[in-house]
Design a protein around this motif. Structure first.
Motif, mmCIF file in Angstrom:
data_model
loop_
_atom_site.group_PDB
_atom_site.id
_atom_site.type_symbol
_atom_site.label_atom_id
_atom_site.label_comp_id
_atom_site.label_asym_id
_atom_site.label_seq_id
_atom_site.Cartn_x
_atom_site.Cartn_y
_atom_site.Cartn_z
ATOM 1 N N CYS B 260 0.822 -1.221 0.000
ATOM 2 C CA CYS B 260 0.000 0.000 0.000
ATOM 3 C C CYS B 260 0.854 1.270 0.000
ATOM 4 N N VAL B 261 1.803 1.308 -0.925
ATOM 5 C CA VAL B 261 2.668 2.484 -1.039
ATOM 6 C C VAL B 261 1.963 3.577 -1.831
ATOM 7 N N HIS B 262 1.314 3.151 -2.913
ATOM 8 C CA HIS B 262 0.680 4.139 -3.797
ATOM 9 C C HIS B 262 -0.842 4.005 -3.720
ATOM 10 N N VAL B 263 -1.389 4.643 -2.710
ATOM 11 C CA VAL B 263 -2.845 4.617 -2.510
ATOM 12 C C VAL B 263 -3.330 6.052 -2.327
ATOM 13 N N ASP B 264 -4.457 6.368 -2.952
ATOM 14 C CA ASP B 264 -4.989 7.722 -2.793
ATOM 15 C C ASP B 264 -5.893 7.782 -1.560
ATOM 16 N N ASP B 265 -6.364 8.980 -1.256
ATOM 17 C CA ASP B 265 -7.133 9.172 -0.024
ATOM 18 C C ASP B 265 -8.404 8.328 0.001
ATOM 19 N N GLU B 266 -9.027 8.183 -1.158
ATOM 20 C CA GLU B 266 -10.254 7.397 -1.200
ATOM 21 C C GLU B 266 -9.955 5.918 -0.958
ATOM 22 N N GLU B 267 -8.833 5.463 -1.483
ATOM 23 C CA GLU B 267 -8.449 4.069 -1.239
ATOM 24 C C GLU B 267 -8.164 3.853 0.253
ATOM 25 N N ILE B 268 -7.502 4.815 0.878
ATOM 26 C CA ILE B 268 -7.251 4.722 2.324
ATOM 27 C C ILE B 268 -8.581 4.650 3.078
ATOM 28 N N GLU B 269 -9.524 5.488 2.653
ATOM 29 C CA GLU B 269 -10.838 5.504 3.274
ATOM 30 C C GLU B 269 -11.528 4.140 3.124
ATOM 31 N N LEU B 270 -11.415 3.547 1.936
ATOM 32 C CA LEU B 270 -12.012 2.227 1.702
ATOM 33 C C LEU B 270 -11.418 1.174 2.641
ATOM 34 N N MET B 271 -10.110 1.217 2.788
ATOM 35 C CA MET B 271 -9.462 0.247 3.687
ATOM 36 C C MET B 271 -9.905 0.480 5.121
ATOM 37 N N ALA B 272 -9.956 1.760 5.522
ATOM 38 C CA ALA B 272 -10.330 2.084 6.908
ATOM 39 C C ALA B 272 -11.765 1.624 7.198
ATOM 40 N N THR B 273 -12.647 1.942 6.285
ATOM 41 C CA THR B 273 -14.067 1.604 6.486
ATOM 42 C C THR B 273 -14.264 0.104 6.626
ATOM 43 N N ASN B 274 -13.450 -0.651 5.896
ATOM 44 C CA ASN B 274 -13.603 -2.108 5.909
ATOM 45 C C ASN B 274 -12.702 -2.798 6.925
ATOM 46 N N ASN B 275 -12.055 -2.001 7.798
ATOM 47 C CA ASN B 275 -11.170 -2.573 8.829
ATOM 48 C C ASN B 275 -10.089 -3.470 8.236
ATOM 49 N N THR B 276 -9.620 -3.063 7.067
ATOM 50 C CA THR B 276 -8.593 -3.844 6.386
ATOM 51 C C THR B 276 -7.221 -3.565 6.992
ATOM 52 N N ASN B 277 -6.419 -4.609 7.145
ATOM 53 C CA ASN B 277 -5.089 -4.478 7.710
ATOM 54 C C ASN B 277 -4.061 -4.220 6.603
ATOM 55 N N VAL B 278 -3.071 -3.426 6.921
ATOM 56 C CA VAL B 278 -2.006 -3.131 5.965
ATOM 57 C C VAL B 278 -0.694 -3.673 6.509
ATOM 58 N N VAL B 279 0.115 -4.228 5.616
ATOM 59 C CA VAL B 279 1.459 -4.659 6.014
ATOM 60 C C VAL B 279 2.482 -3.722 5.399
ATOM 61 N N HIS B 280 3.155 -2.994 6.249
ATOM 62 C CA HIS B 280 4.197 -2.065 5.809
ATOM 63 C C HIS B 280 5.516 -2.825 5.703
ATOM 64 N N ASN B 281 6.193 -2.675 4.553
ATOM 65 C CA ASN B 281 7.471 -3.364 4.328
ATOM 66 C C ASN B 281 8.537 -2.332 3.976
ATOM 67 N N PRO B 282 9.009 -1.608 4.960
ATOM 68 C CA PRO B 282 9.818 -0.426 4.647
ATOM 69 C C PRO B 282 11.104 -0.727 3.873
ATOM 70 N N LEU B 283 11.797 -1.787 4.249
ATOM 71 C CA LEU B 283 13.095 -2.018 3.598
ATOM 72 C C LEU B 283 12.921 -2.336 2.119
ATOM 73 N N SER B 284 11.980 -3.199 1.829
ATOM 74 C CA SER B 284 11.693 -3.556 0.447
ATOM 75 C C SER B 284 11.278 -2.323 -0.359
ATOM 76 N N ASN B 285 10.442 -1.493 0.226
ATOM 77 C CA ASN B 285 9.985 -0.278 -0.466
ATOM 78 C C ASN B 285 11.142 0.666 -0.765
ATOM 79 N N LEU B 286 12.130 0.691 0.128
ATOM 80 C CA LEU B 286 13.303 1.535 -0.099
ATOM 81 C C LEU B 286 14.189 0.927 -1.173
ATOM 82 N N LYS B 287 14.529 -0.342 -0.995
ATOM 83 C CA LYS B 287 15.539 -0.941 -1.868
ATOM 84 C C LYS B 287 15.045 -1.068 -3.304
ATOM 85 N N LEU B 288 13.751 -1.360 -3.464
ATOM 86 C CA LEU B 288 13.208 -1.482 -4.817
ATOM 87 C C LEU B 288 12.707 -0.139 -5.340
ATOM 88 N N ALA B 289 12.976 0.929 -4.583
ATOM 89 C CA ALA B 289 12.595 2.283 -5.012
ATOM 90 C C ALA B 289 11.093 2.406 -5.216
#
Lengths: 445, 445
Positions: B260-289
């Motif tokens: 969920c690196v590239h999500v707009d505000d409405e997408e965030i709202e959709l996830m929040a409303t549906n109690n969807t969990n996000v997995v943040h993978n910081p190192l991978s997001n950095l290394k793969l740019a």
């Protein structure tokens, strides 16, 4: 003390100019110097001619042998305040911390203890040289000489009396005294270290440059770390940090500028033209929300970018492996370029580039004949080390401080099998525990 | 096997909802469960009533006791390909890697070996639960049960035959078979894991959700990792990744969206409303740019953000401590806010939040009476651990995987004094060394 030794059967990552890697390699150390580097089998074939008869033999099987890391920006004494204050912007954070420091650092003994704790951490992690910027640098030098740490340090400059109570005239005298006492010691580096252009004005900067030049020392200063700092210099002097330093004659190949996060293209050009070295401190820049230094742009312009941990209050440790991996990854994301900063570049930032910034590339920073025997051994039997298709990629993207098993500086072993030989860790630990309540209490006073 | 044990005199960081920390604490484990938590002196006072008579006693002096870390996104089998391909954008990098994987992963035995190598690394570093997404997940489950690793995994979905040659119909059958075989095992978590919306179309996504729901399992998918991925979904379906998932009924509290690196505000709202969990993978997001995920924004909206290492080809290791420190620092710089992501938040991302995403917060993720005995001990005698003003700050900003000395999962000790008890590391090492040339050769074929 006899420092004659042989390390053989190691995977040698030289970190030399050409990034040479040699499998099943050996080195021969005599006194403080690497006398011979080559394939283990060549050493075996001609042992009597190559190695002193009394050389101690170390088996480097399942180890990487590489130069010790060069940390170009530390505040070891700040180890005393690790984790004391969190989650504040740089300026507020400093002002809060300074309340405790003003009490604790009045004592030279405390400054020495902080340096020792910092060196303990650095040595165990394979950092063999550190450019340290701290109150009472004479204490850091004394602690470094005891611990066998190769230090680069010098007199600090603040225009207003710091927490140690010294005036700027005192500081000039102290900076000169450091050169007088240690300037001729070929094992360490002495320079001058004004804190920043917002805490030491142009006259002090000029004086610090003059003393460094007269004594053939280095010059280092915090520069362009934050937006606030640049704004302060703009408001106060109608110029920018790097331009001010340039006008004061402070940009040269003997200069190491810590941070350079907020620099414009012309400032980068000024640094490049003057062969000025930059110290990138990625963890500190992240944690203090300073920003992303334009490291790729600076390197593209030919600037020698080195690496630092900054102090353990903005980290909260001093882990050069972490700094190296950050340097190799954060700019890929910040610049949206997965090829930004190769593993070879990142490894050089932590080794050879530091040596260059100290004008000491013939002495440290790579494993080559004739250089000082500053080297480390890393265990490569952990699961994160296998398979290993490229040892440089492993060192930058997978290795960690705890892989470091043995550390040598000028041929003297300072860490053996992950244990410190030159610092009494239980004693340091006890003294830290005893001091800890006062550190906290001073903050709340 | 008798798993009755007592750990006493430890510094307990519970990671519970209220971030409780207890000095000089003890826990009592009976079988796979934590039966009692409290001050060591209370235990001493009433030992006979609290602890089984045959309980083994472990001294937790100079240790932090805390829950094992929960890695919500791994590809353990990719350990076989660690560091094989570097410095390419995600799509090119995947396509290059897949050349080698297509050869190597035809063998179920190789998949098992990769899982074992990954688990070895995770366990030594104190990760006790991992949500693993890989080819031949039945091999990962088998390896996890052997190693005592708590795994969350499930059938993967690709619309085109993957390197293992299976069709989408095969995969549906396999996903169902995994539930049939292991769905009732209360020690592990089974779900469905389509690779991504660009590799598994809406029909497959719907089918995967259906199977997960029918079996009360979790659902996880790579989502909105790169700009290219979002563009692909826009071009192909005239929608966005999160909207597509929402339309397919894939957003729920049982869903964990990786990246969920590239999500707009409405997408965030959709996830929040549906109690969807996000997995943040910081190192991978950095290394793969890939970029900086809007973690603060997602957390502000109440989304449960968990933490993952991603696979060891985008890392190049699976170090949850590194991930935690990155999560706690990179957003400070990216958002220019030094207060972004507190140490408590970062620690919860790596523990309790993962448990919540698995609907298992009453089972794992914190040290509380009645929960499974998934806990670790960390050494705090190293120089980077002193002084310690706040153990949570220490854990997030200074601790590292090598501080982990002992690891227990469901009361079973899997790591003792930094040695694996449940995996034969020398054997794994030999098999990796034997396979390594083929991994490389397949890339160049």
């Amino acid at each position: 003390m006899n420092n004659n030794l042989i390390v053989k059967n190691a995977l040698l990552v030289t970190c030399d100019e050409n990034h040479n890697v040699l499998e099943d390699a050996a080195i021969v150390v005599s006194g403080n110097t690497i006398k011979w580097v080559g394939p283990s089998q060549n050493l075996e074939r001609d042992l009597d001619n190559i190695a002193p008869a009394d050389a101690k033999i170390i088996d480097g099987s399942n180890k990487i042998l590489m130069p010790g890391l060069i940390n170009m920006h530390s505040h070891c004494g700040d180890s005393l305040f690790r984790g004391l204050v969190e989650n504040l912007p740089l300026e507020q954070w400093l002002q809060t911390l300074w309340k405790s420091q003003a009490v604790i650092l009045r004592s030279a003994e405390n400054c020495r203890l902080g340096a020792q704790l910092g060196f303990a951490e650095l040595l165990l992690g394979g950092t063999t040289t550190t450019m340290d910027n701290y109150w009472r640098p004479e204490q850091s030098v004394a602690a470094a000489l005891d611990a066998g740490m190769r230090i680069a340090t010098g007199g600090i400059f603040f225009d207003t009396p710091g927490m140690d109570g010294f005036t700027i005239d005192d500081r000039v005298a102290q900076a000169e005294a450091l050169f007088a006492e240690h300037g001729n010691n070929e094992e360490i580096f002495i320079g001058t270290m004004p804190h920043g252009t917002y805490t030491a004005g142009p006259d002090s900067i000029r004086k610090a440059v003059e003393i460094a030049n007269e004594n053939d020392g280095f010059f280092s200063v915090h520069a362009a770390e934050t937006k606030v700092e640049q704004q302060t210099i703009r408001d106060r002097y109608q110029t920018s940090v790097i331009r001010l330093l340039n006008d004061a004659g402070a940009l040269s190949s003997r200069t190491a500028l810590a941070h350079c996060v907020h620099v414009d293209d012309e400032e980068i050009e000024l640094m490049a033209t003057n062969n000025t070295n930059v110290v990138h401190n990625p963890l500190s820049n992240l944690k203090l929300a300073s920003g992303f230094a334009p490291v790729c742009k600076m390197m593209d312009k030919g600037i020698n970018v080195t690496l630092g941990t900054d102090g353990p209050i903005s980290g909260n440790d001093m882990d050069m492996w972490f700094a190296m991996r950050l340097a190799a990854t954060i700019h890929k994301a910040a610049d949206e370029n997965p090829s930004a900063i190769s593993s070879h570049q990142a490894l050089h930032m932590a080794t050879l580039n530091g040596a260059r910034a100290l004008s000491a590339e013939d002495m440290i920073g790579s494993i080559e004949e004739g250089e000082r025997a500053d080297f480390i051994l890393l265990d490569i039997t952990g699961p994160h080390a296998m398979p290993m298709f490229d040892p440089v990629s492993h060192l930058v993207f997978s290795a960690s401080k705890n892989d470091v098993s043995d550390v040598f500086i000028s041929g003297r072993q300072v860490v053996a099998n992950r244990k410190l030989l030159t610092l009494d860790m239980p004693d340091i630990s006890q003294r830290i525990a005893k001091l800890q309540p006062a550190v906290k209490a001073a903050l709340e006073a």
